[in-house]
Scaffold this active site. Sequence first.
Site, PDB file in Angstrom:
ATOM      1  CG  HIS A 180      -0.078   0.096   2.510  1.00  0.00           C
ATOM      2  ND1 HIS A 180       0.387  -1.014   3.178  1.00  0.00           N
ATOM      3  CD2 HIS A 180       0.415   1.155   3.188  1.00  0.00           C
ATOM      4  CE1 HIS A 180       1.108  -0.640   4.218  1.00  0.00           C
ATOM      5  NE2 HIS A 180       1.154   0.669   4.247  1.00  0.00           N
ATOM      6  CG  HIS A 206       7.362   4.732   0.718  1.00  0.00           C
ATOM      7  ND1 HIS A 206       7.139   5.837   1.516  1.00  0.00           N
ATOM      8  CD2 HIS A 206       7.342   3.664   1.564  1.00  0.00           C
ATOM      9  CE1 HIS A 206       6.997   5.448   2.767  1.00  0.00           C
ATOM     10  NE2 HIS A 206       7.112   4.136   2.833  1.00  0.00           N
TER      11      HIS A 206
HETATM   12  P1  2AM Z   1       6.483   2.165   6.033  1.00  0.00           P
HETATM   13  O1  2AM Z   1       5.813   1.150   5.180  1.00  0.00           O
HETATM   14  O2  2AM Z   1       7.305   3.134   5.264  1.00  0.00           O
HETATM   15  O3  2AM Z   1       7.208   1.572   7.214  1.00  0.00           O
HETATM   16  C1  2AM Z   1       1.615   0.934   8.755  1.00  0.00           C
HETATM   17  O4  2AM Z   1       2.570   0.778   9.749  1.00  0.00           O
HETATM   18  C2  2AM Z   1       2.089   1.912   7.717  1.00  0.00           C
HETATM   19  O5  2AM Z   1       2.301   3.185   8.330  1.00  0.00           O
HETATM   20  C3  2AM Z   1       3.388   1.516   7.049  1.00  0.00           C
HETATM   21  O6  2AM Z   1       3.225   1.639   5.650  1.00  0.00           O
HETATM   22  C4  2AM Z   1       4.395   2.501   7.562  1.00  0.00           C
HETATM   23  O7  2AM Z   1       5.282   3.005   6.642  1.00  0.00           O
HETATM   24  C5  2AM Z   1       3.554   3.680   7.957  1.00  0.00           C
HETATM   25  N1  2AM Z   1       4.203   4.459   9.024  1.00  0.00           N
HETATM   26  C6  2AM Z   1       4.509   5.774   8.965  1.00  0.00           C
HETATM   27  N2  2AM Z   1       5.034   6.197  10.116  1.00  0.00           N
HETATM   28  C7  2AM Z   1       5.081   5.118  10.940  1.00  0.00           C
HETATM   29  C8  2AM Z   1       5.532   4.909  12.277  1.00  0.00           C
HETATM   30  N3  2AM Z   1       6.031   5.911  13.018  1.00  0.00           N
HETATM   31  N4  2AM Z   1       5.448   3.682  12.768  1.00  0.00           N
HETATM   32  C9  2AM Z   1       4.948   2.664  12.033  1.00  0.00           C
HETATM   33  N5  2AM Z   1       4.484   2.792  10.783  1.00  0.00           N
HETATM   34  C10 2AM Z   1       4.556   4.002  10.235  1.00  0.00           C
END
Ligand code: 2AM
Length: 180
Positions: free
Chosen positions: A37, A121
Amino acid sequence: MRRLFVAVTVPETVRRHLSLLAGGIPGARWVAAENLHVTLRFIGEVDGALEQDIVDALAGLHQPGFEIRLEGVGQFGSAASVRSLWAGVARCPELLQLHRAVHRAVSLAGAPADRRKFVPHVTLARLKRTGPQTVAGWLGAQARFRSTAFPVTEFVLFESRLGREAAHYTPLAEFPLHER
Ligand code: 2AM
């Protein structure tokens, strides 16, 4: 309390294309195809009352639908240690606008701050104690990755439950985007 985030989902054909990028890096934990996603706003742990306020705020948005394409790959982490590998999103002003609208709405509803700069991303893999030389070959090999364009017709509020191996994401509410 539930751990929430708002995202745009990726259609099956594109997820299948992305899953072809998985492999070739020792120790990488590749994200399952159904979990791929584009996060618009990470919210974190909130109670039921705040969750309802967030749902109401998101339901009040009136944003147009648009098309996106995934393009290129990249890494997050420090110079010494790569934390994740991802596919990028080709330049898309409408996605940035949707991010701003979602970010503002959930912040005004009282959600915890999220100060990460928005780099659209799709996370493909998470890594631990991995040096940049380990991923250099993969980054080079996948640099020309480019998906087909696909329509974004809604955004979704997800619950994230953290498991020992992988997170489990459950859609809680879908919010349609509108015709221009
Ligand atoms: P990431 O994929 O770049 O790790 C669920 O956790 C989604 O929220 C993930 O896609 C994650 O991004 C995003 N996310 C953004 N900030 C986050 C944080 N502080 N902790 C965990 N997930 C985060």
